[in-house]
Structure formats: structure tokens, C-alpha cells
Design a protein around this motif. Structure first.
Motif, PDB file in Angstrom:
ATOM      1  N   GLU A 152       0.823  -1.205   0.000  1.00 42.96           N
ATOM      2  CA  GLU A 152       0.000   0.000   0.000  1.00 42.96           C
ATOM      3  C   GLU A 152       0.862   1.262   0.000  1.00 42.96           C
ATOM      4  OE1 GLU A 152      -2.378  -0.542   3.439  1.00 42.96           O
ATOM      5  OE2 GLU A 152      -3.637  -2.105   2.533  1.00 42.96           O
ATOM      6  N   ALA A 153       2.091   1.147   0.527  1.00 38.66           N
ATOM      7  CA  ALA A 153       3.014   2.287   0.521  1.00 38.66           C
ATOM      8  C   ALA A 153       3.711   2.451  -0.821  1.00 38.66           C
ATOM      9  CB  ALA A 153       4.051   2.116   1.630  1.00 38.66           C
ATOM     10  N   GLY A 154       3.430   1.533  -1.759  1.00 36.67           N
ATOM     11  CA  GLY A 154       3.984   1.651  -3.096  1.00 36.67           C
ATOM     12  C   GLY A 154       5.240   0.850  -3.357  1.00 36.67           C
ATOM     13  N   LEU A 155       5.618  -0.056  -2.444  1.00 38.02           N
ATOM     14  CA  LEU A 155       6.826  -0.851  -2.630  1.00 38.02           C
ATOM     15  C   LEU A 155       6.513  -2.133  -3.387  1.00 38.02           C
ATOM     16  CD1 LEU A 155       7.719   1.090  -0.314  1.00 38.02           C
ATOM     17  CD2 LEU A 155       9.202  -0.751   0.481  1.00 38.02           C
ATOM     18  N   PRO A 156       7.386  -2.545  -4.304  1.00 35.55           N
ATOM     19  CA  PRO A 156       7.214  -3.844  -4.958  1.00 35.55           C
ATOM     20  C   PRO A 156       7.506  -4.955  -3.961  1.00 35.55           C
ATOM     21  CG  PRO A 156       9.315  -2.887  -5.575  1.00 35.55           C
ATOM     22  CD  PRO A 156       8.594  -1.834  -4.771  1.00 35.55           C
ATOM     23  N   LEU A 157       6.807  -6.061  -4.063  1.00 33.76           N
ATOM     24  CA  LEU A 157       7.000  -7.174  -3.148  1.00 33.76           C
ATOM     25  C   LEU A 157       7.838  -8.264  -3.805  1.00 33.76           C
ATOM     26  CD1 LEU A 157       3.465  -7.566  -1.535  1.00 33.76           C
ATOM     27  CD2 LEU A 157       5.380  -6.114  -0.825  1.00 33.76           C
ATOM     28  N   ALA A 158       8.604  -8.982  -2.984  1.00 28.83           N
ATOM     29  CA  ALA A 158       9.383 -10.112  -3.475  1.00 28.83           C
ATOM     30  C   ALA A 158       8.437 -11.249  -3.824  1.00 28.83           C
ATOM     31  CB  ALA A 158      10.379 -10.565  -2.414  1.00 28.83           C
ATOM     32  N   ALA A 159       8.836 -12.073  -4.765  1.00 29.98           N
ATOM     33  CA  ALA A 159       8.045 -13.241  -5.132  1.00 29.98           C
ATOM     34  C   ALA A 159       7.946 -14.180  -3.940  1.00 29.98           C
ATOM     35  CB  ALA A 159       8.681 -13.952  -6.319  1.00 29.98           C
ATOM     36  N   SER A 160       6.835 -14.885  -3.838  1.00 29.07           N
ATOM     37  CA  SER A 160       6.629 -15.775  -2.697  1.00 29.07           C
ATOM     38  C   SER A 160       7.549 -16.981  -2.725  1.00 29.07           C
ATOM     39  CB  SER A 160       5.165 -16.244  -2.649  1.00 29.07           C
ATOM     40  OG  SER A 160       4.816 -16.868  -3.871  1.00 29.07           O
ATOM     41  N   GLU A 161       8.005 -17.377  -3.933  1.00 27.29           N
ATOM     42  CA  GLU A 161       8.893 -18.530  -4.020  1.00 27.29           C
ATOM     43  C   GLU A 161      10.314 -18.128  -3.616  1.00 27.29           C
ATOM     44  OE1 GLU A 161       7.534 -17.221  -6.830  1.00 27.29           O
ATOM     45  OE2 GLU A 161       5.640 -18.320  -6.776  1.00 27.29           O
ATOM     46  N   PRO A 162      10.985 -18.984  -2.830  1.00 24.61           N
ATOM     47  CA  PRO A 162      12.379 -18.681  -2.453  1.00 24.61           C
ATOM     48  C   PRO A 162      13.274 -18.585  -3.679  1.00 24.61           C
ATOM     49  CG  PRO A 162      11.478 -20.453  -1.110  1.00 24.61           C
ATOM     50  CD  PRO A 162      10.493 -20.221  -2.208  1.00 24.61           C
ATOM     51  N   GLY A 163      14.268 -17.764  -3.580  1.00 27.36           N
ATOM     52  CA  GLY A 163      15.205 -17.599  -4.680  1.00 27.36           C
ATOM     53  C   GLY A 163      15.829 -16.229  -4.621  1.00 27.36           C
ATOM     54  N   GLY A 164      16.917 -16.058  -5.389  1.00 30.72           N
ATOM     55  CA  GLY A 164      17.588 -14.775  -5.399  1.00 30.72           C
ATOM     56  C   GLY A 164      18.396 -14.538  -4.140  1.00 30.72           C
ATOM     57  N   GLU A 165      18.875 -13.325  -4.001  1.00 30.98           N
ATOM     58  CA  GLU A 165      19.726 -12.925  -2.877  1.00 30.98           C
ATOM     59  C   GLU A 165      18.921 -12.079  -1.909  1.00 30.98           C
ATOM     60  OE1 GLU A 165      23.163 -13.071  -0.802  1.00 30.98           O
ATOM     61  OE2 GLU A 165      23.254 -13.662  -2.913  1.00 30.98           O
ATOM     62  N   VAL A 166      18.990 -12.427  -0.612  1.00 29.96           N
ATOM     63  CA  VAL A 166      18.299 -11.644   0.413  1.00 29.96           C
ATOM     64  C   VAL A 166      19.291 -10.649   1.010  1.00 29.96           C
ATOM     65  CG1 VAL A 166      17.105 -11.695   2.633  1.00 29.96           C
ATOM     66  CG2 VAL A 166      16.674 -13.481   0.945  1.00 29.96           C
ATOM     67  N   ILE A 167      18.914  -9.378   1.020  1.00 32.39           N
ATOM     68  CA  ILE A 167      19.765  -8.344   1.600  1.00 32.39           C
ATOM     69  C   ILE A 167      18.961  -7.583   2.646  1.00 32.39           C
ATOM     70  CG2 ILE A 167      21.199  -8.119  -0.455  1.00 32.39           C
ATOM     71  CD1 ILE A 167      19.659  -5.632  -1.174  1.00 32.39           C
ATOM     72  N   ALA A 168      19.644  -7.060   3.624  1.00 34.91           N
ATOM     73  CA  ALA A 168      18.997  -6.336   4.720  1.00 34.91           C
ATOM     74  C   ALA A 168      19.575  -4.930   4.802  1.00 34.91           C
ATOM     75  CB  ALA A 168      19.218  -7.071   6.039  1.00 34.91           C
ATOM     76  N   ILE A 169      18.758  -4.012   5.289  1.00 32.70           N
ATOM     77  CA  ILE A 169      19.212  -2.643   5.474  1.00 32.70           C
ATOM     78  C   ILE A 169      18.499  -2.059   6.691  1.00 32.70           C
ATOM     79  CG2 ILE A 169      17.467  -1.712   3.876  1.00 32.70           C
ATOM     80  CD1 ILE A 169      19.585   0.373   3.034  1.00 32.70           C
ATOM     81  N   SER A 170      19.254  -1.435   7.583  1.00 33.30           N
ATOM     82  CA  SER A 170      18.664  -0.811   8.765  1.00 33.30           C
ATOM     83  C   SER A 170      18.278   0.630   8.457  1.00 33.30           C
ATOM     84  CB  SER A 170      19.646  -0.834   9.939  1.00 33.30           C
ATOM     85  OG  SER A 170      19.753  -2.132  10.472  1.00 33.30           O
ATOM     86  N   LEU A 171      17.224   1.071   9.130  1.00 35.77           N
ATOM     87  CA  LEU A 171      16.751   2.441   8.956  1.00 35.77           C
ATOM     88  C   LEU A 171      16.438   3.054  10.308  1.00 35.77           C
ATOM     89  CD1 LEU A 171      15.049   0.556   6.578  1.00 35.77           C
ATOM     90  CD2 LEU A 171      15.004   2.873   5.644  1.00 35.77           C
ATOM     91  N   LEU A 172      16.684   4.349  10.423  1.00 37.14           N
ATOM     92  CA  LEU A 172      16.365   5.128  11.613  1.00 37.14           C
ATOM     93  C   LEU A 172      15.357   6.198  11.226  1.00 37.14           C
ATOM     94  CD1 LEU A 172      19.987   5.526  12.937  1.00 37.14           C
ATOM     95  CD2 LEU A 172      18.124   4.638  14.352  1.00 37.14           C
ATOM     96  N   ALA A 173      14.347   6.389  12.061  1.00 31.11           N
ATOM     97  CA  ALA A 173      13.336   7.402  11.768  1.00 31.11           C
ATOM     98  C   ALA A 173      12.983   8.166  13.037  1.00 31.11           C
ATOM     99  CB  ALA A 173      12.084   6.742  11.185  1.00 31.11           C
ATOM    100  N   ASP A 174      12.785   9.478  12.909  1.00 30.81           N
ATOM    101  CA  ASP A 174      12.385  10.271  14.066  1.00 30.81           C
ATOM    102  C   ASP A 174      10.917  10.703  13.941  1.00 30.81           C
ATOM    103  OD1 ASP A 174      12.280  12.505  12.376  1.00 30.81           O
ATOM    104  OD2 ASP A 174      14.233  13.268  12.993  1.00 30.81           O
ATOM    105  N   ARG A 175      10.436  11.451  14.906  1.00 30.04           N
ATOM    106  CA  ARG A 175       9.029  11.867  14.937  1.00 30.04           C
ATOM    107  C   ARG A 175       8.746  13.053  14.036  1.00 30.04           C
ATOM    108  NH1 ARG A 175       6.411   9.406  19.098  1.00 30.04           N
ATOM    109  NH2 ARG A 175       7.776   8.242  20.505  1.00 30.04           N
ATOM    110  N   PHE A 176       9.769  13.554  13.361  1.00 32.58           N
ATOM    111  CA  PHE A 176       9.608  14.735  12.542  1.00 32.58           C
ATOM    112  C   PHE A 176       9.698  14.419  11.049  1.00 32.58           C
ATOM    113  CE2 PHE A 176      11.490  15.675  16.643  1.00 32.58           C
ATOM    114  CZ  PHE A 176      10.588  16.600  17.152  1.00 32.58           C
ATOM    115  N   GLY A 177       9.607  13.146  10.723  1.00 34.06           N
ATOM    116  CA  GLY A 177       9.559  12.750   9.326  1.00 34.06           C
ATOM    117  C   GLY A 177      10.889  12.454   8.673  1.00 34.06           C
ATOM    118  N   ARG A 178      11.992  12.576   9.414  1.00 28.29           N
ATOM    119  CA  ARG A 178      13.294  12.291   8.809  1.00 28.29           C
ATOM    120  C   ARG A 178      13.612  10.802   8.936  1.00 28.29           C
ATOM    121  NH1 ARG A 178      18.302  16.026  10.254  1.00 28.29           N
ATOM    122  NH2 ARG A 178      16.999  17.415   9.000  1.00 28.29           N
TER     123      ARG A 178
END
Length: 299
Positions: A101-127
Motif C-alpha cells: 500500500e506504501a507503493g513498494l514492490p514485493l518479493a516473489a513468494s517462491e524462495p530464490g535470489g539474494e536476500v539483503i537487509a538494510i537498517s533504517l532510523l526514523a524520528d518523529r519529525f519525518g526524517r
């Protein structure tokens, strides 16, 4: 919304995970209390110790949601995500729908490809800040990823940040994506911390745990994305050092461990991947010898 201040948080968990959170609390001038146990016992210990907040440490979304709900009923600040978002993270299908709903493409349900992770920090002011992308393999995490060009890294980070902003996240989270060829899709989200924060510390020069406490205190993120850059290469090993083993240190080497022993985290970094391998080999040879060093580096 006015936030109640806190200065004496109970930090749930044990080992290096809880140690790093307590260190971040101390850096912020707080007096953390260490504890481990069930949701009920942690709340009881927090009240008995006079704590005014509870940090869940490193645990999954379901456990964090349970702790958050108990804290809410007792008027104790919970230093983590909001219960509605933690529930969505625990039920992966719900979070995937929210990110769709936020507009992000979803990964296919079948396993495959490379899984990568990324951390994010967010504050109360929208940054929102996105940090270094990484890969997990068994007990090793590595960052950044050679196959991600600067353009693809920026696209990944901005995509994740957009979803985080739409959800209204405040604090620290990890978003995971799957890459198959040129296709990138959202997989799931986990509450922070995850244990890989040292990679961002050495590559980007900021401590995500300190920043998490800062934004949960109602402060703004101090950094801007334009001023953040990934410098060099790093790997993090989760391991148990040999009994009596001595780490002589040296450039680009750090060991986070507790006095009581158990699992530790070895972080090695350098300007190039070859620097990381050379420095890690030196540590493993000191601890276990050449043949064992080759095995650790081959994993």
C-alpha cells in the motif's frame, strides 16, 4: 504527543546484545539495569528496580509486542516500536500488505535470489536515514554489497525509507529485500536492534543504538542522508573465542564480548575486501592456527 522522560531503563536480554544497549544508554547519561526472563518477570524487575522504561534488547517482533503491551498497561515507557507495527512485523503477510500500500514492490513468494537487509532510523519529525546494505550467511554478516552500484543502493534505501515514512515508524528497524536479476522486492521487516549495528558503526561513523535512544526520547536525527556515506568493507562474525585466547588488536579489528563469556562478535573492517581478509586471518591464526583460519575465512 508529549513523551515521558526516562533515565533508568531496564534492558532485557543477556550477553553482547544487552551489553551494547547498556553501553548506548550509558553514553546517553542513563543508568541502565540488566535483566533477563519472561515478559512478566521483566516487568516485575523493572518496577522493583525503580526503572522508568524498558528496552527489549535484541528479540523478535512477537516478543517485543508482548513486552510493549505489558508496559502500556503499567505506564512504563517501552523503548521500541509501536504495538500495531510490531504486530504487523510478527505477521509477515500484514506487513507485506502495508508496504504494498506504501507503493513498494514485493518479493516473489517462491524462495530464490539474494536476500539483503538494510537498517533504517526514523524520528518523529519525518526524517528517515537508511544505513549500509548487508548480507547474512550463517553466523557471518558482511557489508556493503559489491553487486549493488551506488545507484541501486540509493534506490534501495530510498524505497525502504519511503515505506518506513508511510508507516510512521519511529526508532530503528531492519527491512529485508530479495534481489533476482534486476528485480528488487520487499520481503519482511524486523524491529531493531538486530546485532549487526557494528557494521554501520565502522562503515558510516554513527551508532544506531545511540540514535535509537535519541529519537525515542523525542529528539531529531542529527545526521542528513546526504552527509552519510559507506566507507570501506566490513564483516561481523558471531563466535565463541577460544578459552584463554588473546586478541592483540591492531587496525580495523574489534571484539565485543562479555565477562561471563558466551558468544562474542568480531568485527573486522578495512578500505578493501582484501584488507578485511588479511586482518581477520591474523585474528584467527592467533586463536586457532592457520588451518582453522582458512576454514573461518571460507565460510
Amino acid at each position: 504527543m508529549r513523551l515521558s522522560p526516562f533515565s533508568c531503563p531496564l534492558v532485557a536480554g543477556h550477553g553482547v546484545a544487552a551489553l551494547r544497549v547498556r553501553q548506548a544508554c550509558a553514553e546517553r547519561g542513563m543508568q541502565p539495569v540488566a535483566a533477563r526472563g519472561t515478559e512478566s518477570s521483566l516487568i516485575e524487575e523493572a518496577r522493583a528496580a525503580g526503572c522508568d522504561a524498558l528496552h527489549p534488547g535484541e528479540c523478535d517482533a512477537a516478543r517485543q509486542a508482548a513486552l510493549a503491551e505489558r508496559c502500556r498497561h503499567l505506564g512504563l515507557r517501552f523503548l521500541g516500536g509501536e504495538p500495531r507495527l510490531l504486530d504487523a512485523m510478527a505477521e509477515g503477510r500484514v506487513m507485506r500488505q502495508k508496504m504494498r500500500e506504501a507503493g513498494l514492490p514485493l518479493a516473489a513468494s517462491e524462495p530464490g535470489g539474494e536476500v539483503i537487509a538494510i537498517s533504517l532510523l526514523a524520528d518523529r519529525f519525518g526524517r528517515v536515514l537508511y544505513l549500509s546494505p548487508r548480507r547474512h550467511r550463517d553466523h557471518i554478516s558482511m557489508a556493503p554489497l559489491g553487486e549493488l552500484t551506488k545507484e541501486r543502493y540509493r534506490y534501495l534505501g530510498e524505497l525502504a525509507a519511503r515505506g518506513i515514512a508511510r508507516l510512521g515508524v519511529v526508532g530503528l528497524v531492519e527491512a529485508r529485500f530479495r534481489i533476482e536479476g534486476n528485480r528488487l522486492g520487499f520481503l519482511d521487516m524486523r524491529p531493531g536492534p538486530t546485532g549487526d549495528e557494528a557494521l554501520d558503526e565502522v562503515l558510516m561513523g554513527l551508532d544506531p543504538l545511540v540514535e535509537q535512544l535519541r529519537v525515542l526520547s523525542g529528539e531529531r536525527l542529527r545526521e542528513r542522508q546526504s552527509r552519510l556515506a559507506v566507507n570501506g568493507q566490513a564483516r561481523l562474525w558471531r563466535l565463541v573465542p577460544p578459552s584463554g585466547g588473546v586478541l592483540t588488536g591492531g587496525p580495523g579489528v574489534r571484539l565485543d564480548r562479555c565477562e561471563e563469556g558466551g558468544e562474542a562478535r568480531l568485527v573486522v573492517w578495512g578500505r578493501r575486501s582484501g584488507d578485511v581478509e588479511t586482518r581477520a586471518r591474523r585474528v584467527f591464526v592467533e586463536w586457532w592456527g592457520e588451518s582453522e583460519a582458512r576454514r573461518w575465512l571460507a565460510i
